[in-house]
Design a protein around this motif. Structure first.
Motif, PDB file in Angstrom:
ATOM      1  N   ARG A 251       0.790  -1.230   0.000  1.00 37.54           N
ATOM      2  CA  ARG A 251       0.000   0.000   0.000  1.00 37.54           C
ATOM      3  C   ARG A 251       0.823   1.281   0.000  1.00 37.54           C
ATOM      4  N   ALA A 252       2.021   1.230   0.535  1.00 36.82           N
ATOM      5  CA  ALA A 252       2.843   2.437   0.611  1.00 36.82           C
ATOM      6  C   ALA A 252       3.564   2.683  -0.709  1.00 36.82           C
ATOM      7  N   PRO A 253       3.825   3.935  -1.030  1.00 36.94           N
ATOM      8  CA  PRO A 253       4.599   4.234  -2.245  1.00 36.94           C
ATOM      9  C   PRO A 253       5.967   3.554  -2.200  1.00 36.94           C
ATOM     10  N   SER A 254       6.414   3.074  -3.338  1.00 39.03           N
ATOM     11  CA  SER A 254       7.667   2.308  -3.395  1.00 39.03           C
ATOM     12  C   SER A 254       8.870   3.136  -2.946  1.00 39.03           C
ATOM     13  N   ARG A 255       8.806   4.450  -3.136  1.00 37.94           N
ATOM     14  CA  ARG A 255       9.955   5.292  -2.758  1.00 37.94           C
ATOM     15  C   ARG A 255      10.193   5.317  -1.245  1.00 37.94           C
ATOM     16  N   TYR A 256       9.171   4.873  -0.461  1.00 38.53           N
ATOM     17  CA  TYR A 256       9.322   4.873   0.993  1.00 38.53           C
ATOM     18  C   TYR A 256       9.590   3.476   1.560  1.00 38.53           C
ATOM     19  N   HIS A 257       9.641   2.471   0.704  1.00 35.10           N
ATOM     20  CA  HIS A 257       9.713   1.089   1.190  1.00 35.10           C
ATOM     21  C   HIS A 257      10.907   0.839   2.117  1.00 35.10           C
ATOM     22  N   ASP A 258      12.037   1.440   1.823  1.00 32.36           N
ATOM     23  CA  ASP A 258      13.234   1.186   2.631  1.00 32.36           C
ATOM     24  C   ASP A 258      13.104   1.726   4.054  1.00 32.36           C
ATOM     25  N   HIS A 259      12.141   2.621   4.258  1.00 29.96           N
ATOM     26  CA  HIS A 259      11.996   3.254   5.574  1.00 29.96           C
ATOM     27  C   HIS A 259      10.742   2.806   6.334  1.00 29.96           C
ATOM     28  N   MET A 260       9.869   2.082   5.679  1.00 30.04           N
ATOM     29  CA  MET A 260       8.551   1.828   6.265  1.00 30.04           C
ATOM     30  C   MET A 260       8.493   0.618   7.193  1.00 30.04           C
ATOM     31  N   ILE A 261       9.409  -0.318   7.038  1.00 27.51           N
ATOM     32  CA  ILE A 261       9.323  -1.553   7.822  1.00 27.51           C
ATOM     33  C   ILE A 261      10.179  -1.429   9.081  1.00 27.51           C
ATOM     34  N   PRO A 262       9.582  -1.542  10.266  1.00 27.40           N
ATOM     35  CA  PRO A 262      10.349  -1.428  11.518  1.00 27.40           C
ATOM     36  C   PRO A 262      11.401  -2.533  11.631  1.00 27.40           C
ATOM     37  N   ASP A 263      12.478  -2.232  12.332  1.00 25.78           N
ATOM     38  CA  ASP A 263      13.531  -3.224  12.548  1.00 25.78           C
ATOM     39  C   ASP A 263      13.356  -3.945  13.883  1.00 25.78           C
ATOM     40  N   TYR A 264      12.176  -3.832  14.479  1.00 26.37           N
ATOM     41  CA  TYR A 264      11.848  -4.506  15.736  1.00 26.37           C
ATOM     42  C   TYR A 264      10.536  -5.273  15.544  1.00 26.37           C
ATOM     43  N   PRO A 265      10.266  -6.259  16.375  1.00 24.51           N
ATOM     44  CA  PRO A 265       9.075  -7.089  16.173  1.00 24.51           C
ATOM     45  C   PRO A 265       7.779  -6.358  16.503  1.00 24.51           C
ATOM     46  N   PRO A 266       6.665  -6.785  15.909  1.00 22.91           N
ATOM     47  CA  PRO A 266       5.373  -6.182  16.218  1.00 22.91           C
ATOM     48  C   PRO A 266       5.074  -6.265  17.708  1.00 22.91           C
ATOM     49  N   GLY A 267       4.543  -5.169  18.247  1.00 22.53           N
ATOM     50  CA  GLY A 267       4.170  -5.137  19.649  1.00 22.53           C
ATOM     51  C   GLY A 267       5.146  -4.408  20.529  1.00 22.53           C
ATOM     52  N   CYS A 268       6.379  -4.195  20.060  1.00 18.99           N
ATOM     53  CA  CYS A 268       7.344  -3.470  20.885  1.00 18.99           C
ATOM     54  C   CYS A 268       6.881  -2.028  21.081  1.00 18.99           C
ATOM     55  N   LYS A 269       6.384  -1.447  20.000  1.00 19.45           N
ATOM     56  CA  LYS A 269       5.722  -0.151  20.094  1.00 19.45           C
ATOM     57  C   LYS A 269       4.241  -0.351  19.805  1.00 19.45           C
ATOM     58  N   ARG A 270       3.500   0.660  20.043  1.00 19.73           N
ATOM     59  CA  ARG A 270       2.056   0.598  19.890  1.00 19.73           C
ATOM     60  C   ARG A 270       1.683   0.223  18.454  1.00 19.73           C
ATOM     61  N   THR A 271       0.813  -0.775  18.326  1.00 20.43           N
ATOM     62  CA  THR A 271       0.337  -1.181  17.007  1.00 20.43           C
ATOM     63  C   THR A 271      -0.898  -0.362  16.653  1.00 20.43           C
TER      64      THR A 271
END
Length: 513
Positions: A251-271
């Motif tokens: 869903r996100a624009p491809s130009r942002y893909h390198d920045h959009m995925i967190p480097d920590y597991p789901p749940g560490c910060k608010r989902t």
């Protein structure tokens, strides 16, 4: 002679403070209390946060007071105006306004161990006039996210000449049309929540079918709490992370893909559930910038790459200061709440509610009470617990209760041991001291367990003062209950014994024996 003119002070007229006040009236029949509120209206976060799209994090039927369910919520996640109106209505229903001192900030609360009461110093937020009063019980309902955090560590923040404000202090007069707007921060305040409308049929069912709302509320609770009761397998967690990653990248624009995925597991910060946020990233008038901020200047922001970005308005969606208690509270032997926090590496309390050496002082939504469920439910559980602790004080059967240090240490050791094996230690977060230290916000178990632990106090964990009458009353009640049980068992035994004798006689008469 016991002085029965007891007084309670509640700090904050948000949902926790209002719920506590309603419980004092309806559960204990107690009316001698004052709510000090620094704002000009009730509602707390719902009064203060008026930014576009502001809504509840969980379904609104679980973010409602259990004694006052409302059938006619418009959407699954209530919007700020509707939630604020709900609490204003409840404040009028329970006649709370005469108890509230608006535009009044609590500066300090200091315990007098001889008089067994607090001296409360307050300040009028407009005139600066200070006043002093006393209270035998103080309940802090300021929550853990009370002070907005402006990143003054960024050079030049105060130099900006345009409009700038925190998302929790959204000005009513602001007009963003045709303005160049910078939003600093991209967490929960920067993203709106999903709003699924309730149909007229659903509202009718809630209003007219007995228990329909209760069952709907129970289902929401089960849905949110089940993952905490039954921990997903590593395989399931891996699949969940892969699915979330795919959802974002699709869903996100491809130009942002390198920045959009967190480097920590789901749940560490608010989902946060997506409600069109990823879609609007395609708009031509919106740009995400990941370069970082070097400094703020009079007419904009200079990024760390040296690019000058001109802006008319800066909105800080930069969270809150959660690791400091916002006022001075002194208890026994000079002990303070902030001093206790500092000595333990961050906010710390017994069941998130009581602090050692601070008598008759209770926290709503205190340390390690954060759950992915309803904050209001968590606070209602605390309120029920607090009522049991303060009832002997308000009725004159005791002067004070103070939580002991040893059970507080044991409880928090258990909390931190659990957290050390969780996702909460795998990322930088506002919920950790200085971002990387002690995790002081999450309650790392199911909220069902929270309810179970706080259903009644462990009285041996508290030091009671002036409680001779209360001790004797408890002993009498215990003896009375034992005698009742003994009488019931005697009657039951007599019945069983008599029935056995009758059966034997019948069998003899029938020739079976």
């Amino acid at each position: 002679m016991v002085d029965l003119q007891r007084r309670v002070v509640i700090i904050g007229a948000g949902v926790g403070g209002l719920s506590q006040a309603i419980a004092l009236k309806t559960k204990l029949g107690f009316h001698d209390f004052t709510i000090y509120e620094k704002g000009s209206e009730v509602g707390g976060v719902w009064r203060a946060n008026t930014y576009p799209g502001c809504s509840s994090d969980v379904q609104i039927h679980w973010y409602s007071l259990s004694s006052d369910l409302y059938a006619f919520w418009n959407k699954s996640h209530g919007l700020q105006p509707e939630i604020q109106a709900y609490w204003v209505k409840l404040s009028k229903k329970y006649n709370l306004y005469p108890h509230i001192a608006f535009n009044t900030k609590v500066l300090s609360a200091e315990w007098d161990d001889v008089k067994q009461q607090y001296t409360i110093v307050t300040e009028d937020v407009f005139s600066g006039k200070r006043m002093s009063s006393v209270a035998h019980v103080v309940i802090s309902a300021v929550g853990i996210l009370e002070v907005p955090k402006i990143p003054y560590e960024i050079p030049g923040v105060r130099k900006f000449q345009g409009a700038s404000f925190h998302s929790a202090q959204w000005p009513d007069s602001i007009n963003l049309q045709n303005k160049r707007v910078a939003v600093i921060g991209n967490a929960s305040s920067g993203i709106s929540k999903p709003h699924i409308p309730y149909s007229d049929t659903e509202k009718w069912i809630f209003a007219n079918i007995p228990l329909a709302m209760r069952l709907h509320r129970a289902w929401i609770m089960f849905w949110f709490d089940f993952p905490s009761i039954v921990r997903p397998s590593d395989k399931t967690l891996k699949k969940r992370r892969e699915a979330m990653t795919k959802y974002i990248l699709d869903r996100a624009p491809s130009r942002y893909h390198d920045h959009m995925i967190p480097d920590y597991p789901p749940g560490c910060k608010r989902t946060v559930a997506n409600s069109g946020f990823l879609d609007i990233l395609h708009r031509p008038n919106l740009t995400l910038n990941f370069d970082g901020i070097a400094n703020v200047v009079e007419n904009g922001i200079i990024s760390k790459t040296g690019e000058m970005l001109p802006f008319d308005v800066i909105i800080y969606a930069t969270g809150f200061i959660g690791e400091r208690y916002p006022m001075h509270v002194r208890g026994l032997k000079g002990a303070t709440i902030q001093g206790y926090y500092d000595a333990h590496g961050g906010p710390t309390a017994y069941l998130g509610t009581a602090v050692p050496d601070i008598p008759n002082f209770y926290l709503l939504a205190g340390p390690n009470t954060g759950t992915p469920t309803s904050t209001l439910f968590v606070e209602e559980v605390q309120i029920g617990y607090i009522l049991q602790l303060i009832e002997p004080v308000l009725s004159g059967y005791a002067s004070s209760f103070t939580i002991k240090a040893s059970p507080t240490d044991a409880y928090n050791a258990k909390v931190q041991k659990r957290i050390s094996r969780s996702v909460f230690v795998q990322c930088y977060s506002w919920a950790r001291t200085n971002g990387t230290g002690k995790v002081f916000n999450p309650f790392p178990w199911a909220v069902t367990l929270w309810w179970w632990w706080l259903r009644k106090p462990s009285w041996d964990h508290y030091v009671a003062v002036g409680a001779e009458k209360w001790v004797w009353a408890r002993r009498r009640k215990t003896v009375k209950n034992i005698l009742k049980c003994a009488a019931a068992l005697t009657v039951l035994w007599s019945y069983i014994n008599g029935s056995t004798q009758r059966i034997l006689c019948d069998m003899v008469a029938s020739g079976y024996l």
